[in-house]
Design an enzyme around this catalytic site. Sequence first.
Site, PDB file in Angstrom:
ATOM      1  N   GLU A 197      -1.442  -8.421   8.610  1.00 44.30           N
ATOM      2  CA  GLU A 197      -1.364  -7.309   9.551  1.00 44.30           C
ATOM      3  C   GLU A 197      -2.401  -7.456  10.657  1.00 44.30           C
ATOM      4  OE1 GLU A 197      -1.196  -2.439   9.338  1.00 44.30           O
ATOM      5  OE2 GLU A 197      -2.249  -3.536   7.771  1.00 44.30           O
TER       6      GLU A 197
ATOM      7  N   ASP B 195       7.619  -2.514  14.888  1.00 42.95           N
ATOM      8  CA  ASP B 195       7.471  -3.764  14.148  1.00 42.95           C
ATOM      9  C   ASP B 195       8.793  -4.522  14.100  1.00 42.95           C
ATOM     10  OD1 ASP B 195       5.552  -1.753  13.508  1.00 42.95           O
ATOM     11  OD2 ASP B 195       4.871  -2.926  11.796  1.00 42.95           O
TER      12      ASP B 195
ATOM     13  N   TRP C 218       7.886   0.888  20.283  1.00 44.29           N
ATOM     14  CA  TRP C 218       8.494   1.439  19.077  1.00 44.29           C
ATOM     15  C   TRP C 218       9.854   2.078  19.407  1.00 44.29           C
ATOM     16  CZ3 TRP C 218       3.681  -0.002  19.503  1.00 44.29           C
ATOM     17  CH2 TRP C 218       3.004  -0.474  18.378  1.00 44.29           C
TER      18      TRP C 218
ATOM     19  N   ARG D 298       0.829  -1.203   0.000  1.00 44.74           N
ATOM     20  CA  ARG D 298       0.000   0.000   0.000  1.00 44.74           C
ATOM     21  C   ARG D 298       0.867   1.258   0.000  1.00 44.74           C
ATOM     22  NH1 ARG D 298      -2.009  -1.648   5.698  1.00 44.74           N
ATOM     23  NH2 ARG D 298      -0.623  -0.555   7.138  1.00 44.74           N
ATOM     24  N   ASP D 299       0.200   2.393   0.103  1.00 45.20           N
ATOM     25  CA  ASP D 299       0.897   3.681   0.093  1.00 45.20           C
ATOM     26  C   ASP D 299       1.470   3.980   1.494  1.00 45.20           C
ATOM     27  OD1 ASP D 299      -1.574   3.927   1.258  1.00 45.20           O
ATOM     28  OD2 ASP D 299      -2.060   5.851   0.323  1.00 45.20           O
ATOM     29  N   GLU D 300       2.468   3.191   1.870  1.00 42.23           N
ATOM     30  CA  GLU D 300       3.100   3.351   3.168  1.00 42.23           C
ATOM     31  C   GLU D 300       4.529   2.823   3.057  1.00 42.23           C
ATOM     32  OE1 GLU D 300       2.043   2.437   7.858  1.00 42.23           O
ATOM     33  OE2 GLU D 300       0.563   2.101   6.295  1.00 42.23           O
TER      34      GLU D 300
ATOM     35  N   HIS E 159       2.836  -8.643   6.485  1.00 47.36           N
ATOM     36  CA  HIS E 159       3.193  -7.761   7.593  1.00 47.36           C
ATOM     37  C   HIS E 159       3.803  -8.645   8.673  1.00 47.36           C
ATOM     38  CE1 HIS E 159       2.661  -4.562  10.558  1.00 47.36           C
ATOM     39  NE2 HIS E 159       2.235  -3.751   9.590  1.00 47.36           N
TER      40      HIS E 159
END
Length: 863
Positions: free
Chosen positions: A742, A472, A529, A463-465, A763
Site C-alpha cells: 500500500e 483503486d 475515485w 485488516r479491518d477494512e 494492495h
Amino acid sequence: MPITVSPVSFEHHREPLGIGDRRPRLSWKTTAEPGWTQQRYEVEVTRSSSEGASSLVVISPDSVLVPWPMEELPSQASVSVRVRVWGANSEVPSAWSPAATAETGLLDPSDWQAQAIAPAWNEDPEALRRPPLVRREFNLTRPIRAARLYVTAHGLCEVEINGQRVGREALTPGWTVYGERLRYATYDVSEVLTVGLNAIGGWLADGWYRGRLGFHGGHQNLYGTDVALLAQLHITHDDGSTTVIATDGSWRAGFGPILSTGLYEGEHYDAREEHLGWSSPGFDDTGWTPVLTVPRDPATLVAPDGPPVRCTEELAPVSVTTSPTGRTILDFGQNLVGRLRLRLSGLERGQEITVRHAEVLEDGELCTRPLRGAASTDVYVAAGRGDVEWEPRFTVHGFRYAEISGWDDVNPATDVTARVYHTDMERTGWFESSDADVNRLHENVRWSMRGNFVDIPTDCPQRDERLGWTGDLQVFAPTATFLYDCSGMLGSWLKDVAIEQLEDGTVPWYVPVIPGGEEWTPIQPGAVWGDVAVLTPWTLYERFGDTGVLATQYGSAKAWVDLMAARSGDSHLWNTGMQLGDWLDPAAPPHDPADATTDRYLVSTAYFAWSAQHLADMASVLGHVADELHYRELARNVREAFAREFISPSGRVVSDAQTAYALVLVFGLATTEEQKKRSGARLAELVRAAGNRIATGFAGTPLVTDALTTVGEIETAYALLMEKECPSWLYAVRQGATTIWERWDSMLPDGSINPGEMTSFNHYALGAVADWMHRVVAGIAPAAPGYRSILFRPRPGGRITSAKARHETPYGPASIAWTLDTGALSAEVTVPTGCTAVVDLPGRPPVTVSSGTHTFTQVSVAS
C-alpha cells in the site's frame, strides 16, 4: 488447414448454469489458416429434443458478444447452441462447433416460492452471534430426471443434501447492495437425490450482511439483524412432473459446531458440538427449534454475472521456525488470501488449536499491528474422534505467515495446507522478461489482484477494512483486464456503483457503502475515485469489446460528469471540496496521505477533462449524437481552462511535480507542441533529480512511465521501473515482497514495519504499472475494442534484453516475444484468427499484418 470453431460462450459466464439473461449474447473463437476472415455464421439453437433445432444465418464478421438469434428464453430453459462459419468468398462452411449448453435461472419474481427463513430464537443484535444450521427432510416417490437447487442467503451459506456438500463456492452469495440486488446460485443436484427420504440442510453465517465491518471497531447489522436461508429445489421426474421443495416455516433450526465466525475475527469451531448426520435423512432434530420467515422481495433476487469465489490453488509451507518467544511459525513463501486446512490426528477431546495469521514478521514474531482490529484468528477444539480434516468455512485471511499453538505434533509438510481463495476468474495474461526482479514485480501484481478480487475489488485483504474502493480499481482496471477475465465480476460491481451513486451524481469512495466514520461521511465527490463511473466501463469495452456495459453504465457515467460540470461552473475548474488528489505520494506525511506535492485541484480538473472526453466516446459508440457533441465541447473547454490555470506558455506546470506533468502528457492537456515538449523534458528532469525514485501516488503512478514514453524518454521510464532504492517498485521486491504494498515504504530498509496506522502489504493500486509493462516493455495492446486489432509496439530499454507476453483475447491467443542482441531486435508476433495487427518496431515503419504468426529479425534499435 481446417477451420475449427470453439464451443460458444454465453455473455461473460464461465459456467452458464442459472444465468439471468433472456437473450444471452454469444461468442466463439475460430482457428483457421493465416489471413482467414469470417464472412458469415450460422447459429443453431436446440431447446429440447421434442422441439428440434432452429438456426439462423447472419452475414457478419463478428464473433464476440453477437446478439441472441432466437426468441427470448423463459425461466429454467435449457438450450444447446452450436455455430459454423464461412470465410470470405467461400461457399463451404466449417464443421459445426461442439455444442455448448446454457440454462436460465429463475428470471421472474413469481418463479420464487421460497421464503427466507431464520431461527426463531431470540438473539442480542449487538453481540457476535453463534451461526445456526437449518434443515428439513422430504420424500420423493418418483424417479428423478433432473434437479436444480436455487439458493441464496442473508449472510453467507453453504448447503448440504443427503450429507454431501453442494458446490465448491466460498462466501456465497458474495457482497452486493443487498437491498437492491441479492445474488442466488444455481446447482445441478440431480446426482445427490434419491427416491425415498432425502434431507437438505444449510450452514449460515453473518458475512457482510450483519457481521462486523468497517473502521473504528466496525459496525454490525448493516443490512439486517437476521441470517436467513432462501432455497428452492426443483425436481423433474421421469414422467415430466415436478416437485418443489422450498424454504418455509416447516424447517427446523439448531446450533452447529461453529461458535463464532467473522470476516475480520476468524472462526471458532468446536467439534464436540458437531451433529453427525444432521444433513442426512433420519437425523433426530426433535431438539431443534422452529424457524420464522423474514421479508425478502423476490424482485431483488438476481443471477450472477461472473464466477464465484473458490479455492484456486494450494500451497505447502516453505519453512517452519520457532520464534524468539517459542512460537511455531509457518512461512508459505507467498502473501496470499485464503485459509488453512489442517489434517488432524491423535488429538484429545477438548484439545484446542489456535491459528493466527499475518502478512509479515517483525523481530521474528507475527506482526499483527497492520491488521488493526482484525483478529484473524481461527480456533479448532477437538472432539477426540480420530483423524479429521478441518478448514474454516466463513472467513478468509490475508497472510504469508501462520502461528500455530496447541498442536505440538504438527508436521507442516503433510498436515497444513494454505488454500488460496478469490473470484474464480479465467487467467488471460502472461508476462516475462530477462530481468528476474521485474518478473517478480509482475507476479506481485498478479498475486495482489488475486488476493483483492474476492467477490468485489477490495483495497486490502488483511485488516479491518477490505472495501471496494472505487479509485483503486479505476487506476488498476487496465492491468486487471489483461491478467484475468474479470468482465463479469466488474460488470456486476459497476451495477452496484450506479445503485450507490447519490442523486446528484456523487460516486462513493467505496462500494458497497458502509458507515465510514467522520473521515468519509458525508459522502463527497472526489476525482480519481468517482471517475470509475466513466473510465472503468470504457476499459471493459476496450478490453472485451462489450458495448453492453457502456449502455448499462451510461446513465451513471453521465451523472458523474454532469456533477463535475455543475461543481466547476463557468470556470470549468473543479477547485472545491474534498479531494484525495495524488493519494499516497511518498512525500506526503504519514498522517495525511492526501497532502501531495501535486495540487489536488489540478488533479481533479485534469480528471474532469479526461472523463468528459471518455463520456463523449461512450456516447459516440452508443449513437447518442447530441450527447457526444455536448461532451466533446465540454472536454475541450475543460482542457483549455486547465491550460490557462495550470500551464505556463513555456510548458511549466504550476505544481512542479511528476504527477502534474504525467497528467498533462497522458491526458492531452497541453495546448501547444511546445508546452508538451517542455512538460516532457521537465518530467524527465524531475525523475532524474529524484534519483529515479518514485515521487507519485495513486493518480500519477499509473501514468508516469507512459508520460515519459510519449515524449521519447524511454530510458528514463526504464530507470524509474528498475530503480531499487526506496521508494521504488523494485525496492519492495528486494525487501522480499510477494505482493504490492500500500505504501512505498510499508517495510522500512531495516526490516521494521512502517509505524503508520494505514499499512498493508497487499494492495494492488500501485501495481498499475504492469499495464505499461504489457504495452511497452513486452509491446501488446488493443488497437480496437476487444483486440479486434492489436498494436505490437515494444520499446526495449534498461537492461532488459528480452520480453514476452501472451493474452487470451476474446478472439483467441495473441502473443509477442522479442530478444535484443547487440543492438538488433528479433520479434515474433501471433495474431488471432479474424484479427489484424499493426507491428511497430523501433527503427522501422509500422506494418499491418493479418492473422497468423509473423517473424521479424535484425531490426536495428541502435540510437
